[in-house]
Structures are given as structure tokens and as C-alpha cells.
Design an enzyme around this catalytic site. Structure first.
Site, PDB file in Angstrom:
ATOM      1  N   SER A  52      -5.255  -0.476   5.111  1.00  0.00           N
ATOM      2  CA  SER A  52      -3.870  -0.536   5.477  1.00  0.00           C
ATOM      3  C   SER A  52      -2.668  -0.131   4.460  1.00  0.00           C
ATOM      4  O   SER A  52      -1.679   0.006   4.826  1.00  0.00           O
ATOM      5  CB  SER A  52      -3.417  -2.123   5.869  1.00  0.00           C
ATOM      6  OG  SER A  52      -3.423  -2.933   4.867  1.00  0.00           O
ATOM      7  N   SER A  75      -8.294  -2.963   1.969  1.00  0.00           N
ATOM      8  CA  SER A  75      -7.147  -2.152   2.239  1.00  0.00           C
ATOM      9  C   SER A  75      -6.541  -1.202   1.029  1.00  0.00           C
ATOM     10  O   SER A  75      -5.715  -0.398   1.146  1.00  0.00           O
ATOM     11  CB  SER A  75      -6.024  -2.784   2.885  1.00  0.00           C
ATOM     12  OG  SER A  75      -6.250  -3.004   4.234  1.00  0.00           O
ATOM     13  N   LYS A  86       3.919  -1.871  -1.508  1.00  0.00           N
ATOM     14  CA  LYS A  86       3.617  -2.113  -0.053  1.00  0.00           C
ATOM     15  C   LYS A  86       4.543  -2.990   0.570  1.00  0.00           C
ATOM     16  O   LYS A  86       5.049  -4.024   0.033  1.00  0.00           O
ATOM     17  CB  LYS A  86       2.017  -2.574  -0.061  1.00  0.00           C
ATOM     18  CG  LYS A  86       1.540  -2.692   1.210  1.00  0.00           C
ATOM     19  CD  LYS A  86      -0.007  -3.066   1.324  1.00  0.00           C
ATOM     20  CE  LYS A  86      -0.754  -3.053   2.585  1.00  0.00           C
ATOM     21  NZ  LYS A  86      -1.941  -3.268   2.461  1.00  0.00           N
TER      22      LYS A  86
HETATM   23  N1  GLN Z   1      -9.409  -2.806   7.789  1.00  0.00           N
HETATM   24  C1  GLN Z   1      -9.525  -4.164   7.537  1.00  0.00           C
HETATM   25  C2  GLN Z   1      -8.850  -4.846   8.403  1.00  0.00           C
HETATM   26  O1  GLN Z   1      -8.278  -4.219   9.320  1.00  0.00           O
HETATM   27  C3  GLN Z   1      -9.001  -4.454   6.024  1.00  0.00           C
HETATM   28  C4  GLN Z   1      -7.522  -4.740   5.846  1.00  0.00           C
HETATM   29  C5  GLN Z   1      -7.010  -5.216   4.699  1.00  0.00           C
HETATM   30  O2  GLN Z   1      -7.600  -5.114   3.691  1.00  0.00           O
HETATM   31  N2  GLN Z   1      -5.762  -5.639   5.049  1.00  0.00           N
HETATM   32  O3  GLN Z   1      -8.839  -6.096   8.681  1.00  0.00           O
END
Ligand code: GLN
Length: 474
Positions: free
Chosen positions: A135, A159, A60
């Protein structure tokens, strides 16, 4: 493929990744030359083989990888080459895995669809008009498409688990502190966890075995040895708590039905399913967005145009340079989080918002502690919805945030949580995967993975692959 050389595996993976890239946009970059060189070295080496020998993986874009552009999906860090490698990535490499490329993601991890990537969204291999989730969107798409054997991602509020669910792969967020955050570009430091996505739980567990364990470079990393491979176990007598709140309003009835069917299968395999309550679940999204944005606004203060990434001159003054750099470098969602986070931390509002959120965070953690007095593990849907269409929620941040309802509770409590595929729902012309989330007590990472592996040995949901992956196989 098992007796293939590392180079043959890596070549096959590179060929597939490159061929699918025009459709999926899973990668921000592929390091074909580096991956082939590394694979050839592994093949030439005659010593003992690492646990991940020859496995191609995706990194990532918020995990530092020395010499490679590590931009966290942000225009602000475009062109930024990490000067060192994250502990998790290094340990995977040391175990013989071969890094293939950098996976696309929402900017700094802000999002649930990949649409906040400054470099354009990835697409879901099950239906190219839909999001792979986020994400860790590129990571999940690459694993689901069969381009890589696993991917390293990060999970702050879901995410790793949510894109794993939407792409029909297994995704694990360890207990907070179980995997070093050294070299992970910070989003919200009290929530950030490095996690793993892979086609099945056995693979997730072997990667976790390689990357977990104490690290003197991260003071929040638990002083524990790495996770051991979960011993094969049965589901007989395991008490599974199904939280009423995880099947309620806001959860697509088709998702709820699919997960309920999985729970019935688990009962037939000997588990005991009990209805439980996690009464503060409704407060998880608001609590998470206050805490996570507060921490994000503070972590993102370092991007001032002086030290990292891009710089805009502005009006020529120092303040003008900083303002111009940050205004043009951050995308809309990052600016929204910085504004929200700065607000909840500002004097006069700090007690009412940030301190209050910390109190509710404790209540959410206590809900879990109470539940684990009655049950061994908690199970429910990972995501309240199926993979949604690209563009469907991008103009409505609250609709996007609502998708985090079932993943943020375990994040706020620091608990290990796994998503495993549990079935497909037909919508239009597409079969769309549903994820079953398993949440365990803090530190019970091996136990959660052992249960997930036992379920996969007795079921076939994780074997379903999108047509696109089968086509690429030929
Ligand atoms: N969707 C969540 C956010 O936008 C989690 C994102 C994540 O775990 N990086 O904060």
C-alpha cells in the site's frame, strides 16, 4: 550534489516531484513552503548536523504530521489535519530531514496496488501503465523516480517491501516494536510496523538509525536503543536459507530465476546457500487475512462520524448518522475487511476462525525459529510477480491477496525483512524490477541491513533507474 545547501536540495526535489506528479500521482500533497522554510532554517543553523541533514523525504499518508492533511488514503478522513506528529516522522525531522509531502496509499493500508486509494492510484515509474505496488505506492514511486531521498511507510503484511520490489528500490520492515507506532493510523496493531524505502540499503539504515528505539508513547515499542549503522561486513560464510516454498507454484518463473541468479551471486561472494522448508507458508495468506481483518475491523470502529473526518447526516438519528458516514466514507475494500473481520470475531465463529488463525500464526513463527537453528538469514523473492497492470487485479480480491504470499509470513512472525533489487525482467517494452527478500531472526535488524549493504557493495542491481528518473535528472 553533496555540498549543495539544504535549500538547493529541497528546491531540486520539489521541482522534480512537481514535474513528475502529473504522470506518477505519488503525492496527495506537497508542502513546498514548509519544506523550503525548514531547509532555510537548516542552512542558517551552524551547530552539528543531524544524520539526515537536508534529505528531502515523503511521508505515507497514514503517519500523522501535525497540521497537515493525514487522510490514510481514505475519503472518510479527507480534510483531517493531524493534531500531532508521529514519533517516526518527528525523529526524521529532528535528524535534519525535510518532509516534502504526503505520499499516496491504499485506503488505511488495505491493498497491494494503490488502487484502493480514494484519491486515485499512483503509477510505477518503470511503466506508467502498471502499479507501483502497495500500500506504500506513492512512497515507492517517489523514491524510484528520484524525487525524494527516502520515504517513511508502513508495513502490515508487505506494504513497504512489495512496492519497494516492484519499483526497484530498497525497503525495510523492522522487527515488530523496533520503531514506534505512535502516530501511525492503525490498521492491524499486532502487525503494523513503520518501515523505510530508499534508493539503497545504506540510506535505509541511516534512516532507521534515526527513527528506531524506545518510545514511552508506544507501549509495544521495544525498550532498546536505536539501531546502529550496520558495520561493513563480508558475506563470507553466511548461511542463507532458500525456502523451497518461496519458489513454488504461484511464483512467476522469471522472478524465481532472477532471485536464484542472485543467490548464485551471493554464493560467489562467499555465502553458503541451503535449501530449507517453511512448511506452513501455504497458510500465511489465510492466517494473515483473518488476523489483520479482525484487528482492522476493531481499529476502524472509531470512525463513527463523531470524532474524526467526515460526517453524513443520514436519517438524522445517531445510528443513521453513523451508518451513512461509514457507508459513504469507506471504500469497497475497507468495507470488505470490516465485514470479514467482524465475522471472524463474532460469537460462534470466533473459535473456529480467529483463535484458529492465532494458532496457525504460532506455527508460522515456529517454522522460522526452526529454520534459524540452521541458517543465519532467509532469502527468496519479495513478490511472486512483476509489477502488474493497473486494473488487472482490482476486480478480483483473491488474486490481489495472493500477491502477499511471501511477505505476510515475516509479518505474522514479527521478523525484520528487507527487499533489495536483484535484477530486471523485460516484459513488452518495459524493464521491470525484481526484489530479493532477506528475513532475519527477531531483533536482528542491523544484521539483515549489514548483509543487504554488503550485497549492494558487491553488485549493481540497486543502481538501475527507470528512464523517467534519468530524464527528470536533466
Ligand atoms: N497487501 C496487504 C493487505 O492488503 C498488506 C498491506 C500492508 O502491509 N499495509 O493487507
Amino acid at each position: 550534489m553533496s555540498d549543495a545547501t539544504a535549500l538547493e536540495r529541497v528546491d531540486a526535489a520539489l521541482e522534480r516531484a512537481a514535474r513528475l506528479e502529473a504522470r506518477l500521482h505519488a503525492f496527495l500533497s506537497l508542502d513546498a513552503a514548509g519544506a523550503r522554510r525548514r531547509a532555510a532554517e537548516l542552512d542558517a543553523h551552524s551547530g552539528p548536523r543531524g544524520a539526515l541533514h537536508g534529505l528531502p523525504f515523503a511521508v505515507k499518508a497514514n503517519l500523522c504530521w501535525s497540521g497537515v492533511e493525514t487522510n490514510a488514503g481514505s475519503a472518510l478522513l479527507a480534510g483531517y489535519r493531524a493534531p500531532y506528529t508521529a514519533t517516526s516522522v518527528q525523529r526524521a525531522l529532528d535528524a535534519g530531514a525535510v518532509a516534502l509531502g504526503v505520499a499516496n496509499m491504499d485506503e488505511f493500508g488495505f491493498g497491494s496496488s494503490g488502487e484502493n486509494s480514494a484519491f486515485g492510484p499512483s503509477r510505477n515509474p518503470w511503466d506508467l501503465a502498471r502499479t507501483p505496488g502497495g500500500s506504500s505506492s506513492g512512497a515507492a514511486a517517489a523514491v524510484a523516480a528520484g524525487s525524494v531521498a527516502f520515504a517513511l511507510g508502513s508495513d502490515t503484511g508487505g506494504s513497504v517491501r512489495q512496492p519497494a520490489a516492484l519499483c526497484g528500490v530498497s525497503g525495510f520492515k523492522p522487527s515488530y516494536g523496533r520503531v514506534s507506532r505512535y502516530g501511525l493510523i492503525a490498521f492491524a496493531s499486532s502487525l503494523d510496523c513503520v518501515g523505510v524505502l530508499a534508493p539503497d540499503v545504506e540510506r535505509v539504515a541511516s534512516v532507521l538509525g534515526a527513527i528506531s528505539g524506545a518510545d514511552e508513547r508506544d507501549s509495544t515499542c521495544l525498550p532498546e536503543p536505536s539501531c546502529s549503522a550496520p558495520a561493513p561486513r563480508s558475506l563470507q560464510g553466511v548461511r542463507i536459507g532458500a525456502p523451497r516454498e518461496h519458489f513454488g507454484a504461484g511464483v512467476d518463473p522469471r522472478v524465481a530465476a532472477c532471485v536464484r541468479a542472485a543467490l548464485s551471486e551471493l554464493e560467489r561472494l562467499g555465502a553458503q546457500v541451503l535449501e530449507i522448508d517453511l512448511p506452513h507458508t501455504h497458510a500465511a495468506i489465510s492466517t494473515y487475512y483473518v488476523v489483520a481483518s479482525a484487528e482492522a475491523s476493531s481499529n476502524l470502529a472509531r470512525y463513527d462520524g463523531v470524532r474524526y473526518g467526515k460526517r453524513e447526516r443520514g436519517d438524522g438519528s445517531l445510528q443513521g448518522m453513523i451508518t451513512a458516514t461509514r457507508s459513504s466514507g469507506f471504500g469497497a475494500e475497507a468495507r470488505r475487511r470490516i465485514a470479514l473481520g467482524s465475522y471472524v470475531l463474532s460469537s460462534g465463529y470466533y473459535e473456529a476462525w480467529y483463535v484458529q488463525a492465532l494458532k496457525v500464526r504460532r506455527l508460522i513463527a515456529r517454522d522460522f525459529e526452526r529454520a534459524f537453528e540452521r541458517v543465519d538469514v532467509i532469502a527468496g523473492p519479495t513478490s511472486p510477480s512483476l509489477a502488474f497492470a493497473l486494473g488487472e487485479r482490482s476486480a478480483d480480491p483473491l488474486a490481489m491477496y495472493a500477491g502477499d504470499a511471501l511477505t505476510t509470513p515475516a509479518s505474522l512472525a514479527g521478523l525484520p525483512a528487507l527487499s533489495t533489487p536483484c535484477g530486471l525482467v523485460r516484459e513488452g517494452d518495459s524493464d521491470l524490477p525484481v526484489g530479493l527478500q532477506w528475513i532475519g531472526p527477531h531483533g536482528a535488524d542491523e544484521f539483515v541491513l549489514a548483509l543487504g549493504a554488503a550485497w549492494q557493495r558487491a553488485s549493481a542491481h540497486h543502481l538501475a533507474r527507470p528512464a523517467l528518473a534519468q530524464e527528470a535528472q536533466r
